[in-house]
Enzyme design. Structure first.
Site, mmCIF file in Angstrom:
data_model
loop_
_atom_site.group_PDB
_atom_site.id
_atom_site.type_symbol
_atom_site.label_atom_id
_atom_site.label_comp_id
_atom_site.label_asym_id
_atom_site.label_seq_id
_atom_site.Cartn_x
_atom_site.Cartn_y
_atom_site.Cartn_z
ATOM 1 N N LYS A 7 0.305 4.372 7.263
ATOM 2 C CA LYS A 7 -0.246 5.233 6.210
ATOM 3 C C LYS A 7 0.128 6.697 6.451
ATOM 4 O O LYS A 7 0.594 7.053 7.536
ATOM 5 C CB LYS A 7 -1.786 5.133 6.200
ATOM 6 C CG LYS A 7 -2.356 3.773 5.840
ATOM 7 C CD LYS A 7 -2.268 3.480 4.352
ATOM 8 C CE LYS A 7 -2.936 2.148 4.026
ATOM 9 N NZ LYS A 7 -2.376 1.010 4.800
ATOM 10 N N SER B 223 0.807 -1.226 0.000
ATOM 11 C CA SER B 223 0.000 0.000 0.000
ATOM 12 C C SER B 223 0.839 1.276 0.000
ATOM 13 O O SER B 223 0.332 2.347 -0.318
ATOM 14 C CB SER B 223 -0.949 0.002 1.198
ATOM 15 O OG SER B 223 -0.240 0.182 2.402
#
Lengths: 205, 205
Positions: free
Chosen positions: B162, B125
């Site tokens: 993230k 990701s």
DNA sequence: TATTATACTGTATATTTTTACAGTATATTA
DNA sequence: TAATATACTGTAAAAATATACAGTATAATA
């Protein structure tokens, strides 16, 4: 790393022992006293030689301004001041003092393989390999590289970090960025010197 | 061991940081410069107090003759065994022993900021940020994060790495891969716990 | 309430320390 | 054979550094 003479080794050991005992480096005079020299210049000259050979660094103008770059014995643990190579001056050896941007305290064995210095990445040619500008790539000095290795190669006076592919006399240096072209070298026409290969990478966020 | 005052702690830290950076202790004047004192006697008095309380010892008559008896934190040019966190078991604290995959010998201060553990990256990701699967991201435990920081956040029983973006009650956790969707959290409905932020990354080739 | 500890500024000086310079001598390299 | 590196002695000066002394001010302790 250049070899030390017998006397230089003595001086380096003396500095290490003093540092280990007191917590701070010795003065020239203290080195002389310890080793029996009668002139502070004797210690001075040995220290200069040790600096030139990359074993210590001397903070000019500071008293006791000696820091050990590469320990002979590891008293404490295994942490060396690993050099970070920035822009390499044309024609100069990669590890020359003037190319050393700074030093980072870390374990030379923190990656699977040991390494000799960090190369600071310039440009975006390896971006698709997740290697960004200003990343520090840990380089092990070796000429023993295989196809697919990420290598540091010197072409003429330029140093470059690319994937290695050799086939007979044909050497290809392959970038990881579709906007960059593969460098093709015919080794019968041009020299290419493999300085080392990457064993790891560190990046500061 | 006697307690230190706020200022004495500052001075001791200053000495430790200087020592860690240069390899030798600071002079009185250098401590003053670092901490904003205008008289070398300010540093002198603090050093005397630190010696009296047993934290340092001072070699009288020697320049930079400070040795640290008792360290506050372990700075070290020496390496610590930093834990590597792999798969985090649901519900368990990230740094729990069973989550520690291995330990790597390195300097906790090798990046600009100190850190507490390495998080082993799973999935793709963050690939467009040059963060690959199995990279080790150095995490500093803190809840003090700004928008744009690369953070470790716990959502329910899942831990994720993230980019951080918070706007009132709305928290967005943004990936660096167009194939992944941004995670949106309404903090009035769901809890999100910031475990820390990334200060660096290492990768073994 | 007097004393002690903390927390400094400001000045001055003796001492420590670096570092340049002038030599001497030997061994190694170009 | 000349130049360079090693390996020192000896001296001296400039710069760095520790440290004493004279103050001021506040907070904590006895």
């Amino acid at each position: 790393m250049k070899e030390l003479t017998k006397q230089q080794t003595k001086v380096l050991t003396c500095v290490e022992v003093y540092l280990n005992k007191t917590g701070f480096p010795p003065t020239r005079a203290e080195i002389c006293k310890e080793l029996g020299f009668k002139s502070p210049n004797a210690a001075e000259m040995h220290l200069r030689a040790l600096e030139k050979k990359g074993y210590i660094s001397i903070q000019s103008g500071s008293s006791r301004g000696i820091s050990i770059v590469k320990r002979q014995q590891s008293f404490m643990g295994n942490s060396d001041q690993m050099p970070v190579i920035g822009l390499v001056a044309a024609g100069s050896p990669t590890l020359a003092e003037e190319n050393i941007e700074k030093r980072i305290s870390c374990d030379p064995n923190m990656f699977k393989d040991s390494f000799d210095y960090f190369l600071k990445v310039k440009g975006l040619s390896m971006i698709d390999a997740g290697i960004h500008e200003d990343d520090l790539v840990a380089i092990k000095k070796t000429t023993d590289v295989k196809n697919g290795d990420l290598v540091v190669v010197r072409l003429e006076d330029e140093v470059t970090l690319k994937y290695f592919k050799k086939d007979n006399h044909s050497l290809e240096l392959i970038p990881a960025n579709k906007d960059f072209a593969t460098i093709k070298v015919d080794l019968r026409e041009q020299d290419a010197f493999v300085e080392g290969k990457s064993v790891g990478l560190i990046r500061t966020h």
